[in-house]
Each structure stands twice: as structure tokens, then as C-alpha cells.
Scaffold this motif. Structure first.
Motif, PDB file in Angstrom:
ATOM      1  N   SER A  22       0.802  -1.223   0.000  1.00 30.64           N
ATOM      2  CA  SER A  22       0.000   0.000   0.000  1.00 30.64           C
ATOM      3  C   SER A  22       0.835   1.274   0.000  1.00 30.64           C
ATOM      4  O   SER A  22       0.366   2.326  -0.468  1.00 30.64           O
ATOM      5  CB  SER A  22      -0.942   0.012   1.203  1.00 30.64           C
ATOM      6  OG  SER A  22      -0.195  -0.083   2.411  1.00 30.64           O
ATOM      7  N   HIS A  23       2.075   1.226   0.482  1.00 32.40           N
ATOM      8  CA  HIS A  23       2.898   2.436   0.542  1.00 32.40           C
ATOM      9  C   HIS A  23       3.764   2.606  -0.713  1.00 32.40           C
ATOM     10  O   HIS A  23       4.557   3.551  -0.788  1.00 32.40           O
ATOM     11  CB  HIS A  23       3.775   2.428   1.797  1.00 32.40           C
ATOM     12  CG  HIS A  23       4.748   1.297   1.872  1.00 32.40           C
ATOM     13  ND1 HIS A  23       4.362  -0.009   2.072  1.00 32.40           N
ATOM     14  CD2 HIS A  23       6.106   1.278   1.764  1.00 32.40           C
ATOM     15  CE1 HIS A  23       5.427  -0.797   2.086  1.00 32.40           C
ATOM     16  NE2 HIS A  23       6.491  -0.029   1.905  1.00 32.40           N
ATOM     17  N   TRP A  24       3.645   1.715  -1.686  1.00 29.45           N
ATOM     18  CA  TRP A  24       4.395   1.841  -2.940  1.00 29.45           C
ATOM     19  C   TRP A  24       3.640   2.768  -3.892  1.00 29.45           C
ATOM     20  O   TRP A  24       2.422   2.900  -3.822  1.00 29.45           O
ATOM     21  CB  TRP A  24       4.618   0.481  -3.594  1.00 29.45           C
ATOM     22  CG  TRP A  24       5.610  -0.395  -2.856  1.00 29.45           C
ATOM     23  CD1 TRP A  24       5.950  -0.319  -1.550  1.00 29.45           C
ATOM     24  CD2 TRP A  24       6.353  -1.475  -3.422  1.00 29.45           C
ATOM     25  NE1 TRP A  24       6.869  -1.289  -1.232  1.00 29.45           N
ATOM     26  CE2 TRP A  24       7.142  -2.017  -2.378  1.00 29.45           C
ATOM     27  CE3 TRP A  24       6.441  -2.052  -4.673  1.00 29.45           C
ATOM     28  CZ2 TRP A  24       7.995  -3.106  -2.562  1.00 29.45           C
ATOM     29  CZ3 TRP A  24       7.291  -3.129  -4.880  1.00 29.45           C
ATOM     30  CH2 TRP A  24       8.065  -3.642  -3.827  1.00 29.45           C
ATOM     31  N   THR A  25       4.365   3.386  -4.839  1.00 32.35           N
ATOM     32  CA  THR A  25       3.783   4.364  -5.761  1.00 32.35           C
ATOM     33  C   THR A  25       3.764   3.818  -7.185  1.00 32.35           C
ATOM     34  O   THR A  25       4.801   3.405  -7.711  1.00 32.35           O
ATOM     35  CB  THR A  25       4.592   5.678  -5.743  1.00 32.35           C
ATOM     36  OG1 THR A  25       4.630   6.180  -4.398  1.00 32.35           O
ATOM     37  CG2 THR A  25       3.963   6.712  -6.667  1.00 32.35           C
ATOM     38  N   PHE A  26       2.596   3.861  -7.801  1.00 32.32           N
ATOM     39  CA  PHE A  26       2.426   3.365  -9.165  1.00 32.32           C
ATOM     40  C   PHE A  26       2.616   4.523 -10.132  1.00 32.32           C
ATOM     41  O   PHE A  26       1.883   5.515 -10.076  1.00 32.32           O
ATOM     42  CB  PHE A  26       1.032   2.757  -9.316  1.00 32.32           C
ATOM     43  CG  PHE A  26       0.845   1.965 -10.582  1.00 32.32           C
ATOM     44  CD1 PHE A  26       1.585   0.827 -10.835  1.00 32.32           C
ATOM     45  CD2 PHE A  26      -0.086   2.373 -11.530  1.00 32.32           C
ATOM     46  CE1 PHE A  26       1.407   0.093 -11.994  1.00 32.32           C
ATOM     47  CE2 PHE A  26      -0.281   1.652 -12.693  1.00 32.32           C
ATOM     48  CZ  PHE A  26       0.472   0.500 -12.920  1.00 32.32           C
ATOM     49  N   MET A  27       3.635   4.418 -11.011  1.00 30.29           N
ATOM     50  CA  MET A  27       3.922   5.537 -11.912  1.00 30.29           C
ATOM     51  C   MET A  27       4.679   5.050 -13.142  1.00 30.29           C
ATOM     52  O   MET A  27       5.114   3.899 -13.214  1.00 30.29           O
ATOM     53  CB  MET A  27       4.732   6.607 -11.185  1.00 30.29           C
ATOM     54  CG  MET A  27       6.108   6.148 -10.753  1.00 30.29           C
ATOM     55  SD  MET A  27       6.975   7.428  -9.813  1.00 30.29           S
ATOM     56  CE  MET A  27       8.620   6.719  -9.707  1.00 30.29           C
ATOM     57  N   ARG A  31       9.592   8.420 -14.940  1.00 27.85           N
ATOM     58  CA  ARG A  31       9.672   9.286 -13.763  1.00 27.85           C
ATOM     59  C   ARG A  31      10.761   8.856 -12.791  1.00 27.85           C
ATOM     60  O   ARG A  31      10.996   9.519 -11.783  1.00 27.85           O
ATOM     61  CB  ARG A  31       8.324   9.320 -13.052  1.00 27.85           C
ATOM     62  CG  ARG A  31       7.225  10.018 -13.866  1.00 27.85           C
ATOM     63  CD  ARG A  31       5.904  10.041 -13.145  1.00 27.85           C
ATOM     64  NE  ARG A  31       5.995  10.726 -11.847  1.00 27.85           N
ATOM     65  CZ  ARG A  31       5.017  10.746 -10.939  1.00 27.85           C
ATOM     66  NH1 ARG A  31       3.869  10.114 -11.200  1.00 27.85           N
ATOM     67  NH2 ARG A  31       5.165  11.386  -9.804  1.00 27.85           N
ATOM     68  N   LYS A 172       4.110   1.491 -16.883  1.00 30.13           N
ATOM     69  CA  LYS A 172       4.038   1.807 -15.446  1.00 30.13           C
ATOM     70  C   LYS A 172       4.557   0.656 -14.581  1.00 30.13           C
ATOM     71  O   LYS A 172       4.520  -0.516 -14.975  1.00 30.13           O
ATOM     72  CB  LYS A 172       2.608   2.154 -15.055  1.00 30.13           C
ATOM     73  CG  LYS A 172       2.117   3.472 -15.651  1.00 30.13           C
ATOM     74  CD  LYS A 172       0.731   3.837 -15.139  1.00 30.13           C
ATOM     75  CE  LYS A 172       0.299   5.200 -15.659  1.00 30.13           C
ATOM     76  NZ  LYS A 172      -1.041   5.580 -15.144  1.00 30.13           N
ATOM     77  N   CYS A 174       5.227  -0.278 -10.082  1.00 28.01           N
ATOM     78  CA  CYS A 174       4.961   0.144  -8.708  1.00 28.01           C
ATOM     79  C   CYS A 174       6.282   0.236  -7.945  1.00 28.01           C
ATOM     80  O   CYS A 174       6.993  -0.763  -7.804  1.00 28.01           O
ATOM     81  CB  CYS A 174       4.015  -0.854  -8.040  1.00 28.01           C
ATOM     82  SG  CYS A 174       2.967  -0.080  -6.781  1.00 28.01           S
ATOM     83  N   PRO A 177       9.486   3.230  -1.692  1.00 34.17           N
ATOM     84  CA  PRO A 177      10.289   4.413  -1.352  1.00 34.17           C
ATOM     85  C   PRO A 177      11.776   4.111  -1.545  1.00 34.17           C
ATOM     86  O   PRO A 177      12.193   2.954  -1.537  1.00 34.17           O
ATOM     87  CB  PRO A 177       9.965   4.654   0.128  1.00 34.17           C
ATOM     88  CG  PRO A 177       8.683   3.922   0.365  1.00 34.17           C
ATOM     89  CD  PRO A 177       8.679   2.757  -0.554  1.00 34.17           C
TER      90      PRO A 177
END
Length: 443
Positions: A22-27, A31, A172, A174, A177
Motif C-alpha cells: 500500500s505504501h508503494w507508488t504506481f507511476m 519518472r 508503469k 509500482c 520508497p
């Protein structure tokens, strides 16, 4: 992967990922890097300050996801052309052109060296942003490559695969941090190093078995001071193939195959690259029709790293016609075909021929060189005994080699699976990293 725990807090993602921590960022991939800068080839080196290492796709160590340690190419690159292309330790190198059926274009490796270099025109430089760990990104791109996501961005118009870097980097992923990327990278560095050491041991075992194999063959055919000898010319029927014009090759699989030099492997005939000849012209080339048990020898570059390019034709290789630059040998009375095969596979035969190949840029052997080889003559009954004993020993060696190769394949699969599980959040490896690493990351 059962020995590793899973992340406890997951979130759904509207992609093939299904879920991720849940704390990972999908991008988008772009980027995570500061652009994708194409390289250049430059001109011939002048042995002055303008000469610099140019990293090619051939320098990629695909297994270890980095570049090789030697064999670099120097090219002349003007200072003004280097300005935005110079590599630094931690840059990622993207294969933009090249590839093949088994290794499609799009491989990424880490530049982990500390010398000045630029990339060739087939390789692009990607510099990770400060917010991302370069080693994690390297493992991430390896995971993407193994999942074949890169193939969605491949364009092929002239026979060479090219990857559309803009489309590729728009895919994309995931991302954890940065501190967690570092933890994952440290974990994978350690675990893949263990796997690599095991692979190297198996590869060394195969090398030793190859040496043992050649020693067994040498023992079977080697001349001794008290043995009778004769030249092969008295015991073999040797012919070379016909120069079938390539303009008349057929690609109809119902026609007859042409056995060319490219089809002669080490111990087997390979038909991956096959051309054909029309059946209705067969009668005029009857003397070039191969038979079961014929020995074929590739006369151009007769030896490669894995051994002599000599093979025995099987029924599965027929019907086929012999092409120029390939020798066909049949043993005559007093010499067994299997014993002739051992002779041509031996280091003794190689050493004899290579004495005439010194300084030759493209090694090629002639029929006369083959026929002039002095071999150990013995009664056919004794040959049969030697063949049987030798084959039993070779079969045992080949069995161990097969097991070693299977072990290597399993270890490589394990490596791929472990990398994928760690970088996609299938396993939580944060507790697998020593505490001092965590503290260093946090600071």
C-alpha cells in the motif's frame, strides 16, 4: 518463496499487477530516470585524447546485469560530443537496437565502472534520479525484460529490432520508497551472488567434464611408440559438397534440405537455418545425397569453443544434399565408421591440422589435410572394443553434464523468480537486510 514473509498491507491496482504494498507508488518508468540519451559510434581511434571506450551491446553481461570487465572498444569521440553522454557509475544502459528471436531488444544493464566511457549508437544512457536507487532499477528492468513487457515497444522494419524508448518508458511500475529500494537491492545483491557462485561451480564442472571427455577420446585414438599407423587417405572415402547457387535455393519445406556448413554443429546436425533444393533436380546431384551414418565435417572454422564441428548424419537428417565447404567421410574396409568419428573429434587431429593454420584469419581445412592425418591402425575387432568402452565412458560424462546444465537452468530460474518477487512486492525482504544497512539508509 515460502521462506519469505508477505507484505501485510496491500492495495489493488487496476493493471496486471492485481495488488501491491500500500505504501508503494504506481507511476511511469520515465519518472525514475533523467531521460534516455542515445549514444554514438564516432570514428576510428587516433591514439590521442579523443579516444574513449564506447560501450556496445556486445559488452553486456546479460547474466549478471552489468557490463563485461574487458574487451572494450576504443573510438574517437570529440569532446563536444561527449558532454551529455559520459557515463558514470550507476547509470543504466538500454539496448535500443539489435536483439534476436531468443533475446529481444530492450535489455538493461548497470554501468558499475569508474572509467570514462560513452555508449554506442545502439545503446542509450539512462541516469537514475536521486529519488531512486540505481541497483533497484536495474533489477526492476530485468524483471520487466523477463516478463517480456519490453516487446510491446519493439518496432522492426529492416530485420533489426528497435525499441521505442518513449513508449517503453511510458509503461508503469509500482515503486517502493527509495530507502526500501536500497534494502531490496542489498538483499538481491547478496542472494543473487550466492546463486551466481553456484552457477559458476556447475559451469566449471562442465568445463572439467569437457576436458575429461577429450582425454577419453585421446586415449582411444592416440598413437603410441609401438602402434601401427597409416594415413586416413587409405581408409576413407571423402568428398566435398556441390556449390549450389543461392539464387536457386528453395524455401519450400517439401523440397530436399541442403546441408551447409552452418548446419554442422558439435556432435549434431542443426536445422534452425535451413534452405532447400527442388526435388525435380535431384537426379543430377545423386553423388551428393547423404546417407545415415555419414560423417560430415565443417571445413570453415572447423573448431569452435565447444569442440570440433563434426557430426554423424542420422535418419532424421535425411533426405539432404551435401553443400560445398562441408566434407562427407565414409570409412572403407578395415576402419569402423564410429572409430573414424572418434579420430576426427580428437585433440590429436585438431593439433595436427592447426599446425598448418597459424596466422590464418579464417581457419579452413582442406580434404588433403584430413586425408594426410596419421592414425592408429588396429584390427576391426579391437576397434569395436575400443568404441564400446569409449562410448560407455562418454555416456557417463554426458549424463553428468546434462545434470549440471539442468541445475544451471534451475538456478537461473530461481534467480529470475527471486528478483521478480522482490521488486514487485510479492515478498517483504526488509527483515532480511542487516540492521546497519537499515541505519545507513535512514541516515
Amino acid at each position: 518463496m515460502s521462506k519469505y514473509r508477505a507484505y501485510s498491507d496491500l492495495k489493488s491496482i487496476d493493471t496486471n499487477w492485481e495488488v501491491a504494498p500500500s505504501h508503494w507508488t504506481f507511476m511511469q518508468l520515465k519518472r525514475a530516470v533523467d531521460g534516455c540519451k542515445n549514444g554514438l559510434w564516432g570514428s576510428d581511434p587516433d591514439m590521442d585524447d579523443n579516444d574513449i571506450v564506447v560501450v556496445r551491446v556486445a559488452d553486456f553481461d546479460r547474466a549478471k546485469l552489468t557490463i563485461k570487465s574487458s574487451g572494450y572498444t576504443l573510438r574517437k569521440i570529440e569532446q563536444k560530443d561527449r558532454e551529455h553522454r559520459l557515463l558514470k557509475n550507476g547509470d543504466l544502459l538500454l539496448e535500443k537496437s539489435g536483439g534476436g528471436e531468443k533475446t529481444p531488444v530492450g535489455q538493461v544493464v548497470l554501468f558499475d565502472k569508474n572509467f570514462d566511457a560513452v555508449t554506442s549508437n545502439f545503446v542509450a544512457k539512462m541516469t537514475p534520479l536521486e529519488s531512486h536507487n540505481s541497483k533497484f532499477l536495474n533489477y526492476m528492468f530485468a524483471c520487466i525484460y523477463d516478463s517480456k513487457l519490453n516487446t510491446c515497444s519493439i518496432k522492426q522494419n529492416t530485420g533489426i529490432q528497435n525499441i521505442d524508448s518513449e513508449a517503453y518508458l511510458s509503461e508503469k511500475f509500482c515503486f517502493p520508497p527509495r530507502y526500501e529500494q536500497t534494502q531490496i537491492a542489498v538483499f538481491l545483491d547478496r542472494e543473487t551472488a550466492k546463486i551466481d557462485r553456484l552457477i559458476e561451480k556447475q559451469q566449471r564442472l562442465i568445463e572439467l567434464l569437457e576436458e575429461k571427455r577429450q582425454a577419453v577420446i585421446s586415449h582411444a585414438v592416440k598413437l603410441s611408440s609401438d602402434s601401427q599407423s597409416s594415413r586416413l587417405s587409405h581408409y576413407v572415402n571423402l568428398t566435398t559438397g556441390f556449390a549450389f547457387p543461392s539464387s536457386e535455393f528453395s524455401h519450400n519445406e517439401d523440397d530436399i534440405r541442403l546441408l551447409r556448413g552452418v548446419n554442422v554443429g558439435v556432435g549434431n546436425v542443426k536445422w534452425r537455418d535451413t534452405v532447400y533444393w527442388p526435388h525435380d533436380c535431384l537426379r543430377e546431384f545423386s553423388e551428393y545425397i547423404l546417407q545415415t551414418g555419414d560423417i560430415v565435417f565443417g571445413m570453415d572454422r572447423p573448431w569452435i569453443s565447444s569442440g570440433a564441428r563434426v557430426a554423424m548424419v542420422s535418419k532424421h537428417d535425411l533426405p539432404s544434399l551435401l553443400v560445398q565447404r562441408v566434407a562427407r567421410l565414409r570409412a572403407l574396409g578395415g576402419l569402423c565408421q564410429a572409430y573414424l568419428y572418434l579420430i576426427l573429434s580428437s585433440n590429436e587431429f585438431k593439433s595436427y591440422i592447426e599446425a598448418d593454420l597459424t596466422g590464418v584469419s579464417v581457419p579452413h581445412i582442406s580434404p588433403e589435410q584430413i586425408k594426410n592425418f596419421p592414425f592408429r591402425v588396429m584390427p576391426e575387432k579391437q576397434q569395436q572394443a575400443v568404441i564400446s568402452d569409449t562410448q560407455n565412458k562418454l555416456n557417463k560424462i554426458d549424463e553428468i553434464k546434462s545434470k549440471a546444465r539442468k541445475c544451471i537452468n534451475l538456478l537461473m530460474e530461481r534467480r529470475i523468480t527471486l528478483i521478480s518477487a522482490a521488486v514487485t512486492g510479492k515478498i517483504d525482504v526488509r527483515d532480511q537486510v542487516p540492521q546497519d544497512v537499515d541505519e545507513a539508509v535512514a541516515s
